[in-house]
Enzyme design. Structure first.
Site, PDB file in Angstrom:
ATOM      1  N   HIS A   1      33.644  72.381  54.135  1.00  0.00           N
ATOM      2  CA  HIS A   1      32.542  71.807  53.202  1.00  0.00           C
ATOM      3  C   HIS A   1      31.774  72.780  52.270  1.00  0.00           C
ATOM      4  O   HIS A   1      31.278  73.881  52.739  1.00  0.00           O
ATOM      5  CB  HIS A   1      31.608  70.970  53.786  1.00  0.00           C
ATOM      6  CG  HIS A   1      32.218  69.723  54.026  1.00  0.00           C
ATOM      7  ND1 HIS A   1      31.664  68.878  55.048  1.00  0.00           N
ATOM      8  CD2 HIS A   1      33.290  69.058  53.616  1.00  0.00           C
ATOM      9  CE1 HIS A   1      32.411  67.658  55.136  1.00  0.00           C
ATOM     10  NE2 HIS A   1      33.284  67.849  54.427  1.00  0.00           N
TER      11      HIS A   1
ATOM     12  N   ARG B   1      42.284  68.290  55.988  1.00  0.00           N
ATOM     13  CA  ARG B   1      42.581  67.437  54.911  1.00  0.00           C
ATOM     14  C   ARG B   1      44.123  67.339  54.782  1.00  0.00           C
ATOM     15  O   ARG B   1      44.934  68.153  55.104  1.00  0.00           O
ATOM     16  CB  ARG B   1      42.123  67.768  53.477  1.00  0.00           C
ATOM     17  CG  ARG B   1      40.734  68.178  53.417  1.00  0.00           C
ATOM     18  CD  ARG B   1      40.216  68.681  51.867  1.00  0.00           C
ATOM     19  NE  ARG B   1      38.913  68.810  51.733  1.00  0.00           N
ATOM     20  CZ  ARG B   1      37.962  70.071  52.058  1.00  0.00           C
ATOM     21  NH1 ARG B   1      38.844  71.311  52.396  1.00  0.00           N
ATOM     22  NH2 ARG B   1      36.733  70.030  51.898  1.00  0.00           N
TER      23      ARG B   1
ATOM     24  N   TYR C   1      27.672  62.945  58.627  1.00  0.00           N
ATOM     25  CA  TYR C   1      28.410  62.803  60.230  1.00  0.00           C
ATOM     26  C   TYR C   1      26.922  62.709  61.220  1.00  0.00           C
ATOM     27  O   TYR C   1      27.238  62.216  62.245  1.00  0.00           O
ATOM     28  CB  TYR C   1      29.259  63.957  60.393  1.00  0.00           C
ATOM     29  CG  TYR C   1      30.494  63.979  59.623  1.00  0.00           C
ATOM     30  CD1 TYR C   1      31.273  62.829  59.730  1.00  0.00           C
ATOM     31  CD2 TYR C   1      30.744  64.761  58.628  1.00  0.00           C
ATOM     32  CE1 TYR C   1      32.552  62.690  58.963  1.00  0.00           C
ATOM     33  CE2 TYR C   1      31.902  64.728  57.852  1.00  0.00           C
ATOM     34  CZ  TYR C   1      32.858  63.796  57.993  1.00  0.00           C
ATOM     35  OH  TYR C   1      33.967  63.661  57.293  1.00  0.00           O
TER      36      TYR C   1
ATOM     37  N   ARG D   1      40.125  63.259  60.298  1.00  0.00           N
ATOM     38  CA  ARG D   1      38.788  64.225  60.022  1.00  0.00           C
ATOM     39  C   ARG D   1      37.454  63.704  60.269  1.00  0.00           C
ATOM     40  O   ARG D   1      36.803  64.555  60.866  1.00  0.00           O
ATOM     41  CB  ARG D   1      39.078  64.415  58.378  1.00  0.00           C
ATOM     42  CG  ARG D   1      38.363  65.313  57.781  1.00  0.00           C
ATOM     43  CD  ARG D   1      38.909  65.893  56.341  1.00  0.00           C
ATOM     44  NE  ARG D   1      37.874  66.743  55.646  1.00  0.00           N
ATOM     45  CZ  ARG D   1      37.713  67.800  55.454  1.00  0.00           C
ATOM     46  NH1 ARG D   1      38.178  68.808  56.270  1.00  0.00           N
ATOM     47  NH2 ARG D   1      36.821  68.532  54.937  1.00  0.00           N
TER      48      ARG D   1
ATOM     49  N   HIS E   1      42.268  61.047  56.972  1.00  0.00           N
ATOM     50  CA  HIS E   1      40.862  61.132  56.781  1.00  0.00           C
ATOM     51  C   HIS E   1      39.945  60.610  57.952  1.00  0.00           C
ATOM     52  O   HIS E   1      39.030  61.175  58.351  1.00  0.00           O
ATOM     53  CB  HIS E   1      40.294  60.436  55.352  1.00  0.00           C
ATOM     54  CG  HIS E   1      39.229  61.377  54.761  1.00  0.00           C
ATOM     55  ND1 HIS E   1      39.623  62.589  54.311  1.00  0.00           N
ATOM     56  CD2 HIS E   1      38.120  61.226  54.375  1.00  0.00           C
ATOM     57  CE1 HIS E   1      38.512  63.127  53.824  1.00  0.00           C
ATOM     58  NE2 HIS E   1      37.745  62.288  53.518  1.00  0.00           N
TER      59      HIS E   1
ATOM     60  N   LYS F   1      40.012  73.416  49.143  1.00  0.00           N
ATOM     61  CA  LYS F   1      39.824  73.029  47.869  1.00  0.00           C
ATOM     62  C   LYS F   1      39.109  74.311  47.214  1.00  0.00           C
ATOM     63  O   LYS F   1      38.569  75.194  47.843  1.00  0.00           O
ATOM     64  CB  LYS F   1      38.501  71.878  47.790  1.00  0.00           C
ATOM     65  CG  LYS F   1      38.941  70.391  48.206  1.00  0.00           C
ATOM     66  CD  LYS F   1      37.862  69.662  48.173  1.00  0.00           C
ATOM     67  CE  LYS F   1      38.384  68.075  48.358  1.00  0.00           C
ATOM     68  NZ  LYS F   1      37.489  67.051  48.329  1.00  0.00           N
TER      69      LYS F   1
END
Length: 311
Positions: free
Chosen positions: A281, A165, A290, A258, A255, A189
């Site tokens: 994730h 990210r 994806y 990514r 992104h 995150k």
């Protein structure tokens, strides 16, 4: 070029109690939730719109009910044309705010939990084709100073090689790299730590940049032209500039790198749980989007290659 910082100002006409709630919530999103600059801006801007509505309608923020929330969205619909995706994001913003108020014991229940909109169809992530990826990675801007050219080359190589990210990239420190430059420790995150791996081409670009950069100055790996820490907006500006000088129609964003990283791994047969771990994730469902892209590619290969695929 100095890039402006994204920030939502608290209007002077907000009552003191409202302004204090706004500040406390901003601190919560920034420190505890560790939201990116753009997510923080979007959530606070949504909250500001809601506060303005409550002031206009003389609604107490702490006693909001379902009817008040529905009236707010009806008002938005009549004054601003917004699609279901935008409405859903604004609802998510409010849900997070009232979850925060409930946690802080400012309210007895979260009124937003009783409000819902029809589910929006999830957009498939956009990625670069293999040719586009190579063109972006191979491009060299002869007009830039050597250290900046090598920095930009290292940025695009690392983005594609790791699937980071953008906020993870700008916060990565020299001490997070292992000695061989084959892996990088990342704080993702919700301050979740993970390791990503750096491919040979990215290692080479990174090594050349670090030789020019040296080890003095800020701890962060990537620096701006004044020797300070690069911001997420700085990275986006560099990629936008690269797109312009290349004359590329498709936008170049962190992104998209990514998305391309994840799609290329799955197309090559990588296990989805491994890709989930590499992307950082929390939920497998975030990674599964994806698979749709990967399946579309497999269908295309089948239809083009199998003798009986076409009638």
């Amino acid at each position: 070029m100095t890039l402006p910082t994204l920030e939502v100002q608290i209007p002077d006409h907000f009552p003191q109690t409202m302004a204090e709630l706004f500040r406390s919530y901003r601190t919560y999103l920034k420190i505890e939730k560790n939201y990116s600059e753009h997510t923080l801006f979007a959530y606070l801007r949504d909250l500001k719109f809601f506060f303005e509505f409550c002031l206009k309608e003389e609604i107490d923020i702490l006693t909001v009910d379902v009817l008040d929330v529905r009236a707010y969205f009806a008002d938005l619909k009549s004054t601003k044309k917004q699609d279901k995706r935008t409405q859903s994001r604004k609802l998510s913003s409010l849900r997070t705010f009232y979850k925060f108020l409930f946690r802080e014991e400012k309210i007895g229940a979260n009124p937003i939990l009783q409000v819902s909109f029809p589910k929006t169809k999830k957009k498939l992530p956009k990625n670069f084709t293999p040719i586009e990826t190579e063109d972006i990675l191979d491009y060299e801007d002869g007009e830039k100073a050597e250290v900046l050219g090598k920095r930009d080359k290292a940025i695009v190589e690392v983005l594609y090689s790791t699937g980071l990210r953008v906020f993870e990239l700008v916060n990565a420190k020299l001490s997070d790299l292992n000695h061989e430059l084959t892996s990088l420790k990342v704080m993702g995150k919700r301050r979740k730590e993970r390791f990503v791996f750096i491919g040979e081409e990215a290692q080479s670009a990174l090594r050349e940049y670090l030789e020019e950069r040296g080890t003095t100055g800020p701890e962060e790996i990537f620096l701006n032209q004044r020797g300070g820490k690069l911001t997420t907006r700085g990275i986006r500006y560099i990629l936008s500039e690269r797109r312009a000088v290349m004359g590329m129609e498709k936008a170049i964003t962190p992104h998209k790198f990514r998305h391309t990283f994840a799609t290329d791994l799955l197309n090559a047969g990588a296990d989805i749980r491994a890709v989930q771990e590499l992307l950082g994730h929390a939920s497998l469902s975030s990674t599964q989007v994806y698979l749709s892209v990967s399946r579309d590619r497999l269908k295309e290969v089948y239809r083009n290659a199998h003798p009986h695929a076409k009638k």
